[in-house]
Structures are given as structure tokens and as C-alpha cells.
Design an enzyme around this catalytic site. Sequence first.
Site, short mmCIF file in Angstrom:
data_model
loop_
_atom_site.label_atom_id
_atom_site.label_comp_id
_atom_site.label_asym_id
_atom_site.label_seq_id
_atom_site.Cartn_x
_atom_site.Cartn_y
_atom_site.Cartn_z
N HIS A 55 -7.09 0.88 -3.20
CA HIS A 55 -6.62 1.66 -2.04
C HIS A 55 -5.43 2.53 -2.42
O HIS A 55 -5.34 3.69 -2.03
CB HIS A 55 -6.16 0.72 -0.92
CG HIS A 55 -7.22 -0.15 -0.31
ND1 HIS A 55 -7.08 -1.51 -0.16
CD2 HIS A 55 -8.45 0.16 0.21
CE1 HIS A 55 -8.15 -2.01 0.44
NE2 HIS A 55 -9.00 -1.03 0.66
N LYS A 71 -14.23 -9.88 11.25
CA LYS A 71 -13.88 -11.28 10.96
C LYS A 71 -12.38 -11.46 11.14
O LYS A 71 -11.62 -10.50 11.07
CB LYS A 71 -14.25 -11.62 9.51
CG LYS A 71 -15.75 -11.79 9.33
CD LYS A 71 -16.09 -12.12 7.89
CE LYS A 71 -15.99 -10.88 7.02
NZ LYS A 71 -16.15 -11.09 5.61
N ARG A 115 -16.83 3.28 -3.95
CA ARG A 115 -16.82 2.54 -5.21
C ARG A 115 -18.17 2.61 -5.90
O ARG A 115 -18.29 3.08 -7.00
CB ARG A 115 -16.46 1.08 -4.95
CG ARG A 115 -14.99 0.85 -4.81
CD ARG A 115 -14.71 -0.45 -4.17
NE ARG A 115 -15.25 -0.47 -2.82
CZ ARG A 115 -14.98 -1.39 -1.92
NH1 ARG A 115 -14.24 -2.42 -2.26
NH2 ARG A 115 -15.48 -1.32 -0.72
N SER A 166 -10.97 -5.96 -1.17
CA SER A 166 -10.03 -6.88 -0.51
C SER A 166 -10.67 -8.26 -0.38
O SER A 166 -10.01 -9.28 -0.55
CB SER A 166 -9.66 -6.35 0.87
OG SER A 166 -9.00 -5.13 0.78
P1 ADP Z 1 -13.24 -1.37 5.58
O1 ADP Z 1 -13.15 -2.78 6.04
O2 ADP Z 1 -13.11 -0.35 6.66
O3 ADP Z 1 -14.34 -1.07 4.61
P2 ADP Z 1 -11.38 -1.56 3.41
O4 ADP Z 1 -9.95 -1.92 3.61
O5 ADP Z 1 -12.24 -2.54 2.71
O6 ADP Z 1 -11.89 -1.15 4.82
O7 ADP Z 1 -11.47 -0.17 2.66
C1 ADP Z 1 -10.96 1.01 3.21
C2 ADP Z 1 -11.50 2.19 2.44
O8 ADP Z 1 -11.07 2.11 1.09
C3 ADP Z 1 -13.02 2.23 2.37
O9 ADP Z 1 -13.41 3.59 2.38
C4 ADP Z 1 -13.34 1.61 1.06
O10 ADP Z 1 -14.56 2.10 0.53
C5 ADP Z 1 -12.18 2.09 0.23
N1 ADP Z 1 -11.91 1.19 -0.89
C6 ADP Z 1 -11.81 -0.15 -0.86
N2 ADP Z 1 -11.57 -0.65 -2.10
C7 ADP Z 1 -11.53 0.42 -2.92
C8 ADP Z 1 -11.35 0.60 -4.33
N3 ADP Z 1 -11.20 -0.46 -5.14
N4 ADP Z 1 -11.38 1.84 -4.83
C9 ADP Z 1 -11.57 2.89 -4.00
N5 ADP Z 1 -11.77 2.81 -2.69
C10 ADP Z 1 -11.74 1.60 -2.15
#
Ligand code: ADP
Length: 170
Positions: A18, A42, A96, A134
Site C-alpha cells: 500500500h 469481516k 497485484r 493485509s
Molecule cells: P480492500 O479490502 O478494499 O481490497 P485492501 O486494503 O486489501 O482493500 O487494498 C486496498 C487497495 O490496495 C486495493 O486496490 C488492493 O488491490 C491494493 N493493494 C493491496 N495490497 C497491495 C500490494 N501489495 N501492492 C499493491 N497494491 C496492493
Amino acid sequence: MPRRAIYPGSFDPLTNGHLSIIHRALRLVDELVVAVVGNPKKAPLFPVDERKALIRGAIEASAPELASRVEIDHFEGLLVDYRAKKGIPTILRGLRAVSDFEYEFQMANMNRKLDAEFDTIFMMTGEDYYFISSQLVREVAALGGDVRGLVPPNVFAALAARFPLLLRHK
Ligand code: ADP
């Protein structure tokens, strides 16, 4: 007019993936709103306020010169309603793998159906980060795995406060 975009997500917690997207996006836009989703499907590990504080802390520690161009906010409900309230048409998402594409493609099209002005831009993750999520960080940290290279130092400290097994890596 400054170029602005919203980067929405759960950020539970913020990872280096992120953070890399945030840094890179600030080369493209003048101001970025990182918007923490307050109503995840969740139960989250970290409450919204702590997720916001971790994002703020990680940006200030990694790139203090960028901090004034980032707003950390949260929203509940539909993203189309939030972006209309903010008056910002552009949404930023990270991509990703192929597995992200299917879901993001559906979401982007659904959002445009709900709001014709809605547009999503995607940034590809760097090769060092494509495997970081995450959810995986939470799972590995809960079992005491060394997640230090996957999350910013302040996020590691917050994880270690919840999962004392992590303290052995300090
Ligand atoms: P959500 O629960 O809305 O998917 P996340 O917090 O998991 O939210 O992710 C927010 C955004 O960041 C999403 O667009 C996700 O694809 C992107 N993202 C998550 N992890 C990575 C990563 N390792 N590299 C690039 N983008 C990421």
C-alpha cells in the site's frame, strides 16, 4: 485545479505494498485521500482510528515531504456516495495479480454503472510487493512469523502489541 484521487481500502493493516502505491501515486496527483473503509465484510483486526493513525505515521516516517499532500479519512457505505461528497471523480486501486483483476474489473464497472462520472485508475504493484496482502500479514503475524519486511515499522510494532510472539524478531 489540483489533481486529486481517492485511494480506498481496508488497510487492515497498511502494508509496504500500500505504502509504495501511495508514494508512487503522489507523482501523478497533487493530493491523495487515503480512505479507510469503515464497514468491512469481516471484523477488522485494527479499529478504523488505529488504521488511520498507522497510515499517517507510516507516511510521515517514510516520506515526510509528502505528508501534507495526503488526507487520511474514512467512510462507510457506498464509495460512489463518498466520492460525490468529496467532489473527487478519480479512484485509485492497486493491482497485484490476475486474481485481483477479476474483482477490480467488476467493482470498477459496477461503480461506473452507479455513477457515470466515476473512473478508476490502477497502478501495478512493484515486484517486491505483489505477494503481500493485509490478510496474509495478519495470518502470518498471528502465528508469530517474521513480517518485518512486509509492513512499515510502526505497523510491525502495532502487530507485536497484539501478537506478543512477534517480539522474538525484534
Ligand atoms: P480492500 O479490502 O478494499 O481490497 P485492501 O486494503 O486489501 O482493500 O487494498 C486496498 C487497495 O490496495 C486495493 O486496490 C488492493 O488491490 C491494493 N493493494 C493491496 N495490497 C497491495 C500490494 N501489495 N501492492 C499493491 N497494491 C496492493
